[in-house]
Design a protein around this motif. Sequence first.
Motif, mmCIF file in Angstrom:
data_model
loop_
_atom_site.group_PDB
_atom_site.id
_atom_site.type_symbol
_atom_site.label_atom_id
_atom_site.label_comp_id
_atom_site.label_asym_id
_atom_site.label_seq_id
_atom_site.Cartn_x
_atom_site.Cartn_y
_atom_site.Cartn_z
ATOM 1 N N GLN A 104 -0.756 -2.425 -0.251
ATOM 2 C CA GLN A 104 0.347 -3.244 -0.989
ATOM 3 C C GLN A 104 -0.367 -4.263 -1.485
ATOM 4 N N LEU A 105 -1.050 -5.070 -0.657
ATOM 5 C CA LEU A 105 -1.690 -6.199 -1.315
ATOM 6 C C LEU A 105 -2.352 -6.148 -2.374
ATOM 7 N N THR A 133 4.164 -2.595 8.527
ATOM 8 C CA THR A 133 4.605 -3.799 8.141
ATOM 9 C C THR A 133 3.476 -4.705 8.310
ATOM 10 N N LEU A 134 2.430 -4.693 8.936
ATOM 11 C CA LEU A 134 1.455 -5.719 9.247
ATOM 12 C C LEU A 134 0.210 -5.307 9.527
ATOM 13 N N PHE A 194 0.453 -13.350 8.556
ATOM 14 C CA PHE A 194 1.352 -12.904 8.016
ATOM 15 C C PHE A 194 0.853 -12.730 6.640
ATOM 16 N N SER A 195 -0.005 -13.363 6.090
ATOM 17 C CA SER A 195 -0.130 -13.484 4.525
ATOM 18 C C SER A 195 -0.945 -12.206 4.080
ATOM 19 N N GLY A 196 -0.031 -11.803 3.153
ATOM 20 C CA GLY A 196 -0.423 -10.467 2.495
ATOM 21 C C GLY A 196 -0.180 -9.363 3.032
ATOM 22 N N ASN A 197 0.907 -9.484 4.145
ATOM 23 C CA ASN A 197 1.016 -8.156 4.924
ATOM 24 C C ASN A 197 1.921 -7.307 3.986
ATOM 25 N N PRO A 198 1.690 -5.930 4.188
ATOM 26 C CA PRO A 198 2.275 -5.226 3.328
ATOM 27 C C PRO A 198 3.642 -5.088 3.108
ATOM 28 N N LEU A 199 4.491 -5.347 4.102
ATOM 29 C CA LEU A 199 5.628 -5.508 3.887
ATOM 30 C C LEU A 199 6.391 -6.576 3.051
#
Length: 410
Positions: A82-83, A72-73, A285-290
Amino acid sequence: MDRTTLIDIEDRYGAHNYLPLDVVIERGEGVWVYDVAGKRYLDCLSAYSALNQGHCHRRVIQALVDQAQKLTLTSRAFRNDQLPLLCKEICKLAGYGMFLPMNTGAEAVETALKTARRWAYEEKGVPDGQAEMITCQNNFHGRTITIITFSTEPLYRDGFGPFTPGFVTIPYGDAGALERAITPHTAAFLVEPIQGEAGVIVPPDGYLKQVRDICTRHNVLFMADEIQTGLGRTGKLFACDHENVRPDVMILGKALGGGIYPVSGVLASKEILGIFEPGMHGSTFSGNPLGAAVARESLRVLVEEGMIENAAVMGGYFIGHLREALDGNERVRDIRGKGLLVGVELHVEVGGARKFCEELAVRGLLCKETHKDVVRFAPPLMIDGEATDWAMQQIVEVLDMPLSDLRTVS
Ligand SMILES: *Cc1c(COP(=O)(O)O)cnc(C)c1O
């Protein structure tokens, strides 16, 4: 728990910074939501356009669940898988060179403002500390202290000063006013292609083209806040596409997270976003994979399920039919909008739009007044003809009812 108990608890323990319609929603699917008593409503607000893909879209929820079970982070102290793909996919889709992810809309706007200031000092040669930004009357760009600095709504500003220097405000839709306001220290012009919160204000045809031209001639960044109008809402990917105009900085939020998870960000060229160096800006939290996984699927769903085209078709039908059916209704002052962002403005003498929203809620249609006299209709973009017909019938009937017959949900 029943509706009134929940409302009492919220009013006792929650701050009163909103005045919601007293509908307590428990479940949502597509264009429909259900309250705690099981009553069904057609959502014609879509969380201010954050739910373009509809409530709990199956594919986006699946992407959320799959990703939540894996990772998630990471924070940006480390990379995640993911980002990079979100950055690439959104750049390809939107036609920009770089993406800077954030979480909420206001943060993305703040990011754009910081981008423009830094760009002005490094690229344009504005003396340090003297960059100016031009904004429009009746704008809505969020709620931080810097952003409310250039709000013209007293309710949003009063009692929150002192404010941030460096902003001027001009009338919306007036290209001449923009040209006159520009000085050698102007870094950027920040504008909504359609002003949503102000009451779905559509600028004159050709305005955005003129803005583009003026900004280019004066070496001023054209920054479009498409947090509400972007991602299909107006029947094109971006509202600026209606005039084939490409802003230098594109600000996105809301539907980028599919109404499921807050994801926002700024798109621009490599030259512009390239001004950022490590450490200059960020958010945990910016660009977190979730969020990145949710945003990737939210974008795919918009495109692959034809939601943008549907918004154009249904929106045209909606506005056209309302204009016809409400022609001659003495309460209605104006009907305007693009795609599925529609505003019905009532005459001031009617005394506000809220009571019609209440009656519509009783009938099972959720919408909300904005700025007292305008009702905004912005259903999820996959609304079908049948639901659209039903909604229009309710709206036309309610706007024709004697005031004394209007009911309230509370
Ligand atoms: C909603 C909105 C914002 C602010 O987004 P938040 O996520 O609420 O901070 C900014 N600009 C526009 C045009 C919006 O509609």
